[in-house]
Design a protein around this motif. Sequence first.
Motif: not given
Length: 92
Positions: A63-79
């Motif tokens: 769950f934590l690894v998947a959440a980290a992936g979602v957060m990384r995807s969100i950060a890339a989309q914001r950039r």
Amino acid sequence: MRSETRAVPVDDSAPGDGLVKVGGILFVIGAVATLVTVAPLFLGTDPFPTVAYTVSMLMGVGFLVAAAGVMRSIAAQRRQAKAGTGPSAQAR
């Protein structure tokens, strides 16, 4: 037909997609291990060794690894949005 150029495969994976996939796999492994370790409580058999309960912890790790992936995807989309190079900016 031979004169047509072959299409180059498009890599449309976003940053963090791999983490989400790995996290999902770890979560499923942990969920199955949790079901297996809880089963002796209902069946009245001897409990499994500590290692089985440790494998059950993979559910939380996944769950934590998947959440980290979602957060990384969100950060890339914001950039991309901040830079103005997102898919919506290219369609204009």
